[in-house]
Design an enzyme around this catalytic site. Sequence first.
Site, PDB file in Angstrom:
ATOM      1  N   ASP A  42       0.835  -1.211   0.000  1.00  0.00           N
ATOM      2  CA  ASP A  42       0.000   0.000   0.000  1.00  0.00           C
ATOM      3  C   ASP A  42       0.871   1.263   0.000  1.00  0.00           C
ATOM      4  OD1 ASP A  42       0.917  -0.259   2.582  1.00  0.00           O
ATOM      5  OD2 ASP A  42      -1.031   0.039   3.553  1.00  0.00           O
ATOM      6  N   SER A  43       2.202   1.070   0.073  1.00  0.00           N
ATOM      7  CA  SER A  43       3.126   2.194  -0.114  1.00  0.00           C
ATOM      8  C   SER A  43       2.926   2.807  -1.499  1.00  0.00           C
ATOM      9  CB  SER A  43       4.576   1.728   0.062  1.00  0.00           C
ATOM     10  OG  SER A  43       4.835   0.586  -0.733  1.00  0.00           O
ATOM     11  N   ASP A  81      -1.270  -5.976  -0.381  1.00  0.00           N
ATOM     12  CA  ASP A  81      -1.619  -5.386   0.919  1.00  0.00           C
ATOM     13  C   ASP A  81      -3.118  -5.117   1.031  1.00  0.00           C
ATOM     14  OD1 ASP A  81       0.554  -5.182   2.604  1.00  0.00           O
ATOM     15  OD2 ASP A  81       1.182  -3.216   1.860  1.00  0.00           O
ATOM     16  N   LYS A 110      -1.504  -9.315   2.723  1.00  0.00           N
ATOM     17  CA  LYS A 110      -0.758  -8.900   3.910  1.00  0.00           C
ATOM     18  C   LYS A 110      -1.592  -7.894   4.687  1.00  0.00           C
ATOM     19  CE  LYS A 110       3.103  -6.165   3.684  1.00  0.00           C
ATOM     20  NZ  LYS A 110       2.666  -4.951   4.393  1.00  0.00           N
ATOM     21  N   GLU A 112      -1.606  -5.398   8.527  1.00  0.00           N
ATOM     22  CA  GLU A 112      -0.756  -4.842   9.583  1.00  0.00           C
ATOM     23  C   GLU A 112      -1.353  -5.060  10.969  1.00  0.00           C
ATOM     24  OE1 GLU A 112       0.133  -0.729   8.774  1.00  0.00           O
ATOM     25  OE2 GLU A 112       0.988  -1.190   6.799  1.00  0.00           O
ATOM     26  N   GLU A 179       9.078  -4.503  10.444  1.00  0.00           N
ATOM     27  CA  GLU A 179       9.587  -3.251   9.876  1.00  0.00           C
ATOM     28  C   GLU A 179      10.160  -2.339  10.964  1.00  0.00           C
ATOM     29  OE1 GLU A 179       6.881  -1.310   7.184  1.00  0.00           O
ATOM     30  OE2 GLU A 179       8.135   0.491   7.038  1.00  0.00           O
TER      31      GLU A 179
HETATM   32  O1  KIV Z   1       3.622  -1.242   1.582  1.00  0.00           O
HETATM   33  C1  KIV Z   1       4.798  -1.610   1.625  1.00  0.00           C
HETATM   34  O2  KIV Z   1       5.631  -1.252   0.780  1.00  0.00           O
HETATM   35  C2  KIV Z   1       5.197  -2.493   2.710  1.00  0.00           C
HETATM   36  C3  KIV Z   1       6.647  -2.826   2.828  1.00  0.00           C
HETATM   37  C4  KIV Z   1       7.420  -1.668   3.306  1.00  0.00           C
HETATM   38  C5  KIV Z   1       6.870  -4.018   3.691  1.00  0.00           C
HETATM   39  O3  KIV Z   1       4.383  -2.913   3.471  1.00  0.00           O
END
Ligand code: KIV
Length: 267
Positions: A42-43, A81, A110, A112, A179
């Site tokens: 989600d970055s 994510d 994924k 969090e 992280e």
């Molecule tokens: O969204 C992302 O890029 C991440 C990584 C930094 C692990 O969750």
Amino acid sequence: MTILDFIERKRAHKKISMVTCYDSTFARILNQTDIDCLLVGDSLAMVMHGFTSTLNASVDMMALHTAAVVRGASAKFIVADLPFLSYRKDLTENINAVEKLMQAGAHAVKLEGAEGHLDLVHHIVQSGVPVMGHLGLTPQSIHMLGGFRVQGRKKSAQEKIKQQALELQQAGCFSLVLECVPSTLAAEITKSLEIPVIGIGAGPDVDGQVLVLQDLLGMNSGFSPKFLKKYLDGMELVRDAVNEYHNEVLQKEFPTAQHSYDEGLKL
Ligand code: KIV
């Protein structure tokens, strides 16, 4: 690579490499590399859309980018994510979000944190969807954490992260991203878990590493945290190439006959 290989790699003490990917162009390139796993993180809200945090990623946005990556990287294991709050609603909405990402072609999702959604992790896994956990600096909680900062410095915070890592494993996660935590804590958690731990800013004693692709390619000169190694000066290379093109257009050096069509010739 499948989720079985993740566990096998840990048993064999063979590291796992993961990198983020958000689009088909880079997915096609990464498909030809040895990288083990792609993360549609989600970055992308920050890297691709220019937001200042990951809070602006939506399920539709994640599904769109996941489908683009899947089209480019058919040979890779792809994790997507679950974005901000998409797994903190009622069960139907939570599962709808998982469904969208899996139908976009992801092989796993994924999410969090652990507090308040361990039952959901268990439910998703029971539904046949592999789940990767994510602890330490969890960017979706940035306002609770008070900014992008190293987590688990105090003993009490370390105990909490260790406990949550164990709980995520028990709930059925096949791996865990850690992280920005002290290396000693990451090493301890890695040793205590059967599932592989993928670190980012978590030191060398973990089972694998993940970096944001644009960071490792040096596409953002303003972002240089301690954990990052830049393998390319991508920003300078792109800037130089575009300036060269610009100058050649102005100097009438491009296009030449070599890049022009004669009548009747096909593309
Ligand atoms: O969204 C992302 O890029 C991440 C990584 C930094 C692990 O969750």
